[in-house]
Design an enzyme around this catalytic site. Structure first.
Site, PDB file in Angstrom:
ATOM      1  N   GLY A 151      -3.183 -11.835  -2.824  1.00  0.00           N
ATOM      2  CA  GLY A 151      -4.226 -12.603  -2.148  1.00  0.00           C
ATOM      3  C   GLY A 151      -5.519 -11.832  -2.046  1.00  0.00           C
ATOM      4  O   GLY A 151      -5.666 -10.746  -2.623  1.00  0.00           O
ATOM      5  N   ASP A 301       4.176   0.847   2.932  1.00  0.00           N
ATOM      6  CA  ASP A 301       3.054   0.894   1.991  1.00  0.00           C
ATOM      7  C   ASP A 301       1.825   1.532   2.640  1.00  0.00           C
ATOM      8  O   ASP A 301       0.767   0.902   2.748  1.00  0.00           O
ATOM      9  CB  ASP A 301       2.735  -0.539   1.521  1.00  0.00           C
ATOM     10  CG  ASP A 301       1.797  -0.560   0.323  1.00  0.00           C
ATOM     11  OD1 ASP A 301       1.727   0.454  -0.396  1.00  0.00           O
ATOM     12  OD2 ASP A 301       1.133  -1.583   0.109  1.00  0.00           O
TER      13      ASP A 301
END
Length: 630
Positions: A151, A301
């Site tokens: 996105g 992450d």
């Protein structure tokens, strides 16, 4: 076309990864499948053909050529789209499947793609939130400020005035992801059936990847992750987490608080905020270790774009799409593995890998033990705190590639998280060692945690057979004391637990023997002094010429007591009153009563010896028998 569009819409409606449902969607309609297979398998086939030619001609033996091919593979995955980027990132954590040189290149895969048409983004917002954009946001920038494989992010302001970041999913993403996963899963199944060299379950790997990608594509799930993370770290004033605005959040749209900060790797900008980059790294390391070893819920992450330094000295975490959980058993197992590593007990370390799920129960560990010794032995020469984590994990990757290891998904994400964190820290401090920064945390958990398995690990670390290693205890306590959150009361309780544990028997016996010697000497010398005041003719024969008995060293001068006091004195914030507070607990210990009985028994035995040997026996008889005074 209508059938194909129906498949597209059906794929868009999948809320979770379901291989059977995906198969039903695409298997019966080969045209769309054939197009995508052509788009993906042709470039993959050409790449593999080139690698095969290099291997056949011996060119892959050249490190530069091997590196170039590995880099080409990473670039190909980016070109193929989001699912392949995610697959490459997943493979970058699997040293049991991927050779080391390719592992390094895949680890550098950047999840960055060009943005998509802003009109499509606005349409997605309106469709998902059920209202025109201008009724939800006072302002919303049409151009994205960043874009990734899933996105892109737009900056805006809510009608209520809060500045926000709005993440919008790529149009058609779920459909493309499901189709690519279907193709890759079938390739994996074919490889598992027909290529005997591949021992790992590639289909299982793809299914794990699919599950995680579907979780990442569900922004409601990411919002929940962010709120859970914020709750777990709400007590830490150094950690910032953006607030989630649920009224403007859906499965494909995520609206969160806008946070002004600078990337942790931009050292000049961090210093310009008046913030010390080293301090920020320490906050990040401690937070990551808490996530891994206490909460069992960690950010998988933590790349530079997801960690921001703020002007008020806080460290902000962003993007909670990729989170993972570690069970308590696995967390305990990791700490136990560190204990066996420190003790150089590579046999026990290999069994830890079985318990943690890296090796099957039936695997022969005998050839793996010397491989561990080769990987870790030299690195441990400088001490665990100076070990180069990246170098060790690279060497360990080679071992995992040669032997039948299977890396559990949670561990793959832990390694990815720690390697990324170390990379960020190295950009701040070239001498940074992640294990050196982590060891105080491990030490504190080992000293404070009441978990029975960790208590056994602590005793294992502190004892070499029956010999107590005071230096090891001193090192552990010193390392633990480097932690700002050190629980001094808890640590003292653990020292007392050790003293009254089965393994504390040797130390307790030393204390009993010293106390018996001290009290016996005091009683005997008092008897002699009183006797000197009596007329000689009234003294028993043995008391007329005996000299006083040496008392031995004072109780507090005993080596174990001196060692223990030295360790406690060095603890930040230690005061003797902390020990006095624990006096009622000590007095209630059953072992203390047993020690009292042992002291009484020892004094009684010595009293009988004094009576028979020193009081009733004349000096002449004693001299003839060659017996001296006590």
């Amino acid at each position: 076309m209508g059938v194909e569009m129906g498949d597209f819409l059906e794929a868009a409606g999948l809320l979770s990864y379901d291989p059977a449902a995906i198969t039903r969607i695409y298997a019966g309609h080969p045209m769309r499948l054939a197009r995508r297979v052509w788009q993906t398998l042709v470039p993959i086939g050409l790449y593999l053909l080139g690698v095969g030619v290099d291997w056949f001609t011996g060119q892959l033996a050249n490190p530069a050529r091997a590196r170039a091919r590995a880099r080409e593979c990473a670039e190909l995955l980016v070109a193929l789209g989001p699912a392949f980027i995610k697959a490459g990132q997943a493979l970058s954590t699997r040293p049991d499947i991927i050779p080391p040189v390719l592992l390094e290149e895949l680890a550098q895969l950047q999840d960055q793609l060009p943005g998509f048409d802003s009109a499509l983004a606005m349409a997605c917002i309106e469709e998902d939130l059920g209202a025109p954009v201008e009724t939800i946001f006072a302002s919303l920038e049409k151009e994205p400020i960043s874009a990734a494989s899933l996105g892109q992010v737009h900056r805006g302001v809510l009608m209520s005035g809060e500045r926000v970041a709005v993440k919008v999913q790529r149009p058609g993403l779920r459909e493309q992801i499901t189709l690519d996963l279907y193709i890759v899963r079938n390739i994996a199944a074919w490889l598992n059936r027909n290529v005997g060299v591949i021992k790992s379950d590639l289909v299982g790997l793809i299914d794990e990847l699919g599950k995680r990608v579907f979780e990442e594509m569900d922004y409601i799930n990411e919002a929940t992750n962010a709120e859970t993370f914020a709750r777990l770290h709400s007590h830490n004033p150094r950690i910032a987490v953006p607030a989630i605005y649920r009224q403007a959040t859906s499965r494909r749209v995520l609206t969160m608080e806008w946070i002004d900060g600078v990337k942790l790797t931009n050292l000049d900008a961090v210093r310009a905020l008046g913030v010390d980059p080293d301090d920020m790294v320490e906050v990040g390391v401690n937070c990551s270790l808490k996530q891994l070893l206490e909460d069992g819920f960690f950010h998988a992450d933590p790349h530079p774009g997801n960690l921001l330094a703020l002007s008020d000295g806080r460290l902000a975490y962003l993007d909670f799409g990729m989170m993972s959980e570690v069970s308590r058993e696995a967390r305990t197992g990791l700490i136990q593995a560190v204990v066996h590593l420190v003790n150089r007990n590579f046999g026990a370390l290999s069994k830890d890998f079985v318990h943690l799920g890296f090796l099957g129960e039936a695997v022969d560990l005998e050839p793996i033990v010397p491989a561990f010794e080769t990987v870790f032995g030299q690195a441990l020469e400088m001490g665990v705190s100076r070990m180069d984590f990246k170098a060790v994990t690279d060497d360990l990757s080679g071992v995992m590639y040669r032997f039948p290891f299977q890396v559990p998904p949670y561990y793959a994400l832990i390694i990815r998280s720690l390697v990324t964190l170390e990379g960020i820290a190295l950009s701040v401090d070239p001498d940074f060692k992640i294990l050196g920064a982590a060891y105080p945390y491990f030490a504190r958990r080992l000293m404070e945690d009441p978990d029975p398995d960790l208590r056994r690990s602590l005793r294992e670390m502190l004892y070499d057979g029956d010999e107590f290693r005071w230096q090891r205890l001193e090192s552990l306590v010193a390392s633990a004391s480097l932690q700002n959150q050190l629980d001094l009361d808890g640590l003292l309780d653990q020292v007392l637990d050790f003293l009254f544990s089965p393994n504390g028997g040797l130390l307790r016996q030393q204390l009993v023997d010293a106390l018996v010697q001290q009290m016996d000497a005091l009683a005997w010398n008092t008897t002699l002094r009183l006797g000197r005041r009596l007329p000689t003719r009234l003294l028993p024969p043995g008391l007329r010429t005996l000299p006083p008995t040496p008392a031995g060293p004072p109780l507090l001068d005993l080596e174990p007591i001196q060692e223990l006091l030295a360790i406690l004195r060095d603890l930040p914030g230690f005061e003797p009153s902390l020990l006095l507070k624990r006096l009622p607990r000590v007095l209630g210990e059953p072992d203390l009563r047993r020690m009292g009985l042992q002291v009484a028994k020892g004094l009684a035995e010595r009293g009988v010896v004094h009576l028979l040997r020193d009081v009733l026996v004349t000096p002449a008889v004693r001299q003839a028998a060659g017996v001296s005074g006590a």
